[in-house]
Design a protein around this motif. Sequence first.
Motif, mmCIF file in Angstrom:
data_model
loop_
_atom_site.group_PDB
_atom_site.id
_atom_site.type_symbol
_atom_site.label_atom_id
_atom_site.label_comp_id
_atom_site.label_asym_id
_atom_site.label_seq_id
_atom_site.Cartn_x
_atom_site.Cartn_y
_atom_site.Cartn_z
ATOM 1 N N THR A 1 0.828 -1.207 0.000
ATOM 2 C CA THR A 1 0.000 0.000 0.000
ATOM 3 C C THR A 1 0.863 1.258 0.000
ATOM 4 O OG1 THR A 1 -1.762 -1.162 1.177
ATOM 5 C CG2 THR A 1 -1.844 1.231 1.211
ATOM 6 N N TYR B 1 -7.966 5.730 -1.288
ATOM 7 C CA TYR B 1 -7.299 4.439 -1.399
ATOM 8 C C TYR B 1 -6.401 4.206 -0.186
ATOM 9 C CZ TYR B 1 -4.070 0.848 -3.053
ATOM 10 O OH TYR B 1 -3.301 -0.282 -3.158
ATOM 11 N N GLY C 1 -8.539 3.953 3.164
ATOM 12 C CA GLY C 1 -9.252 2.684 3.264
ATOM 13 C C GLY C 1 -8.325 1.535 3.615
ATOM 14 N N ASN C 2 -7.201 1.437 2.925
ATOM 15 C CA ASN C 2 -6.286 0.322 3.170
ATOM 16 C C ASN C 2 -5.582 0.434 4.519
ATOM 17 O OD1 ASN C 2 -6.244 -1.590 0.854
ATOM 18 N ND2 ASN C 2 -5.950 0.308 -0.264
ATOM 19 N N VAL D 1 -7.982 -0.489 7.393
ATOM 20 C CA VAL D 1 -8.152 -1.942 7.536
ATOM 21 C C VAL D 1 -6.915 -2.562 8.173
ATOM 22 C CG1 VAL D 1 -8.389 -4.087 6.234
ATOM 23 C CG2 VAL D 1 -9.835 -2.149 5.704
ATOM 24 N N GLY E 1 -13.278 -5.910 6.472
ATOM 25 C CA GLY E 1 -12.555 -4.797 5.879
ATOM 26 C C GLY E 1 -11.724 -5.222 4.686
ATOM 27 N N THR F 1 -12.195 -3.835 0.926
ATOM 28 C CA THR F 1 -11.127 -3.156 0.185
ATOM 29 C C THR F 1 -10.831 -3.829 -1.150
ATOM 30 O OG1 THR F 1 -9.416 -4.348 1.416
ATOM 31 C CG2 THR F 1 -10.002 -2.128 2.192
ATOM 32 N N THR G 1 -13.264 -1.850 -3.251
ATOM 33 C CA THR G 1 -12.868 -0.448 -3.421
ATOM 34 C C THR G 1 -11.561 -0.317 -4.203
ATOM 35 O OG1 THR G 1 -11.796 -0.399 -1.252
ATOM 36 C CG2 THR G 1 -14.087 0.333 -1.360
ATOM 37 N N ASP G 2 -10.645 -1.279 -4.033
ATOM 38 C CA ASP G 2 -9.404 -1.235 -4.811
ATOM 39 C C ASP G 2 -9.677 -1.418 -6.299
ATOM 40 O OD1 ASP G 2 -8.076 -0.888 -2.451
ATOM 41 O OD2 ASP G 2 -7.012 -2.805 -2.514
ATOM 42 N N LYS H 1 -4.987 -10.049 -1.908
ATOM 43 C CA LYS H 1 -6.034 -9.931 -0.892
ATOM 44 C C LYS H 1 -6.931 -11.160 -0.776
ATOM 45 C CE LYS H 1 -6.083 -5.090 -0.079
ATOM 46 N NZ LYS H 1 -6.758 -3.832 -0.103
#
Length: 110
Positions: A10, A23, A26-27, A30, A53, A57, A60-61, A93
Amino acid sequence: AIILIHWLLTVWGCMNYMLPLSYAWGNFSVLAVGIWAIVQRDSLDAITMFLTGLLLTVLTDIIHISIFYPSHDFLSDAKRFSIGMAIFSLLLKPVSCYLVYRMYRERGGE
């Protein structure tokens, strides 16, 4: 190991300012919940929130990368590396979700 790998990917994904702040927020949020899940080994809520989470993500990613991916003309080597690390994090992930789900089962989750 899961948190360390995703933290590093990240950071590398955010180093070129190509992806928006959402981005990173969010990451990293989590990953903070993941640290909470490590610290409280007996907490089922912490590991459940970490798993949820991670799953969120993933979605969302995908949205962030697909919306903010630059055209081929504007890709420098640094941007290519940054987006590559974000994609690599996204690809890892599901494996992380599986490992966290196994930890959830070990803690007594159904």
